[in-house]
Design a protein around this motif. Structure first.
Motif, PDB file in Angstrom:
ATOM      1  N   PHE A  40       0.846  -1.203   0.000  1.00 49.87           N
ATOM      2  CA  PHE A  40       0.000   0.000   0.000  1.00 49.87           C
ATOM      3  C   PHE A  40       0.881   1.253   0.000  1.00 49.87           C
ATOM      4  O   PHE A  40       0.691   2.170  -0.802  1.00 49.87           O
ATOM      5  N   VAL A  41       1.869   1.286   0.875  1.00 44.46           N
ATOM      6  CA  VAL A  41       2.713   2.469   1.017  1.00 44.46           C
ATOM      7  C   VAL A  41       3.546   2.700  -0.232  1.00 44.46           C
ATOM      8  O   VAL A  41       3.668   3.831  -0.715  1.00 44.46           O
ATOM      9  N   THR A  42       4.120   1.642  -0.799  1.00 44.45           N
ATOM     10  CA  THR A  42       4.940   1.847  -1.991  1.00 44.45           C
ATOM     11  C   THR A  42       4.076   2.189  -3.203  1.00 44.45           C
ATOM     12  O   THR A  42       4.487   2.984  -4.052  1.00 44.45           O
ATOM     13  N   ASP A  43       2.871   1.641  -3.277  1.00 43.66           N
ATOM     14  CA  ASP A  43       1.972   2.024  -4.372  1.00 43.66           C
ATOM     15  C   ASP A  43       1.565   3.499  -4.257  1.00 43.66           C
ATOM     16  O   ASP A  43       1.436   4.195  -5.268  1.00 43.66           O
ATOM     17  N   ILE A  44       1.343   3.963  -3.023  1.00 43.34           N
ATOM     18  CA  ILE A  44       1.015   5.378  -2.826  1.00 43.34           C
ATOM     19  C   ILE A  44       2.195   6.257  -3.235  1.00 43.34           C
ATOM     20  O   ILE A  44       2.026   7.304  -3.868  1.00 43.34           O
ATOM     21  N   ALA A  45       3.410   5.849  -2.888  1.00 43.13           N
ATOM     22  CA  ALA A  45       4.591   6.621  -3.287  1.00 43.13           C
ATOM     23  C   ALA A  45       4.678   6.730  -4.804  1.00 43.13           C
ATOM     24  O   ALA A  45       5.017   7.781  -5.350  1.00 43.13           O
ATOM     25  N   LYS A  46       4.350   5.641  -5.505  1.00 47.73           N
ATOM     26  CA  LYS A  46       4.346   5.682  -6.974  1.00 47.73           C
ATOM     27  C   LYS A  46       3.276   6.647  -7.487  1.00 47.73           C
ATOM     28  O   LYS A  46       3.497   7.369  -8.467  1.00 47.73           O
ATOM     29  N   HIS A  47       2.114   6.639  -6.828  1.00 46.66           N
ATOM     30  CA  HIS A  47       1.060   7.565  -7.249  1.00 46.66           C
ATOM     31  C   HIS A  47       1.529   9.016  -7.106  1.00 46.66           C
ATOM     32  O   HIS A  47       1.345   9.825  -8.019  1.00 46.66           O
ATOM     33  N   VAL A  48       2.149   9.343  -5.977  1.00 47.30           N
ATOM     34  CA  VAL A  48       2.641  10.705  -5.778  1.00 47.30           C
ATOM     35  C   VAL A  48       3.672  11.046  -6.859  1.00 47.30           C
ATOM     36  O   VAL A  48       3.687  12.145  -7.410  1.00 47.30           O
ATOM     37  N   ALA A  49       4.514  10.072  -7.191  1.00 42.51           N
ATOM     38  CA  ALA A  49       5.548  10.300  -8.216  1.00 42.51           C
ATOM     39  C   ALA A  49       4.948  10.618  -9.580  1.00 42.51           C
ATOM     40  O   ALA A  49       5.579  11.278 -10.406  1.00 42.51           O
ATOM     41  N   SER A  50       3.728  10.173  -9.814  1.00 39.39           N
ATOM     42  CA  SER A  50       3.103  10.383 -11.127  1.00 39.39           C
ATOM     43  C   SER A  50       2.496  11.770 -11.276  1.00 39.39           C
ATOM     44  O   SER A  50       2.032  12.129 -12.357  1.00 39.39           O
TER      45      SER A  50
END
Length: 265
Positions: free
Chosen positions: A175-185
């Protein structure tokens, strides 16, 4: 600062006064040098690394002040250590429920108890200090990125809350790493700290060394502005006794310890 994400040095300088050295001892240079090779992005500037007693009278007020006034992104790990820990992703957002103020809220994928007004217990404000050893990493974003990302995090978290949870398929680290990817986008800002390349391996895939907080720290484009170890009093006393007064008048901890290792979840 309101429009562009600050560079690592500016972020570090902005965050510094929110955690004054007199109340938040810094780790000695040799401890930082030991940790730095694990995180290749630290060659852009090492984060401030701080340690504090969980029962320090200054901890909650300083977290409250920073959480209110800065467009923070925070990755947290609670009860860190070999084979332990839960990852959280925090971000500054506007209040979503009656009585909630604009603040930095940390989200965790595990469903929690639902409280009155539909509010749930599995996210919490940055200044709500949990009762176990914890490690927080702080980055500064811009206000537009922070608020855009926060809306999506809250939406995804609500969806995840009500889903039947299969811990072998989806956990807090992914969940946390997927959220980090979302922010990166969100947007092409060159100082965006996060990267789309962060692996979000779950327990099922069996890569415990590259999950959650450690994966984000390891793969980020930019180093965090600061790391904060929040230690129980006994652990804190065992390391803090050995140190010296720094140039800024604060205490510098010289005693290295395994407690300062940034472990995988």
């Amino acid at each position: 600062m309101h429009h562009a994400i600050p560079d690592p040095d500016s972020a570090r300088q902005t965050l510094k006064p929110f955690f004054p050295a007199q109340h938040f001892p810094r780790l000695g240079a040799h401890i930082k040098q030991r940790l730095a090779p694990q995180f290749h992005n630290w060659n852009q500037g090492q984060p401030e690394i701080m340690a504090v007693r969980r029962d320090s009278a200054h901890l909650r007020p300083c977290l409250n002040h920073a959480g209110r006034h800065l467009p923070l992104a925070v990755v947290g790990q609670i009860a860190y250590g070999p084979g332990a820990g839960h990852s959280y992703f925090g971000i500054h957002r506007h209040g979503k429920f009656p009585g909630e103020e604009s603040h930095t809220y940390l989200y965790h994928a595990t469903p929690g108890r639902v409280l009155k007004n539909g509010q749930a217990a599995d996210y919490f404000r940055l200044d709500h200090v949990r009762g176990k050893p914890s490690l927080y990493a702080f980055w500064l974003l811009s206000w537009p990125i922070s608020h855009q990302a926060a809306d999506e995090i809250h939406r995804r978290w609500q969806e995840q809350r009500y889903r039947v949870r299969n811990e072998y398929d989806f956990d807090c680290a992914s969940f946390v790493t997927d959220i980090a990817k979302h922010v990166a986008s969100l947007g092409p800002d060159p100082n965006m700290p996060f990267t789309l390349g962060t692996p979000s391996n779950t327990i099922k895939r069996g890569h415990p060394e590259d999950r959650g907080m450690r994966a984000i720290l390891h793969h980020a484009h930019r180093p965090p502005a600061a790391l904060l170890f929040i230690l129980d009093p006994g652990t804190y006393e065992s390391v803090a006794w050995n140190g010296h007064i720094g140039d800024d008048g604060g205490w510098v901890i010289d005693a290295d310890s395994p407690v300062f290792n940034v472990t995988s979840q």
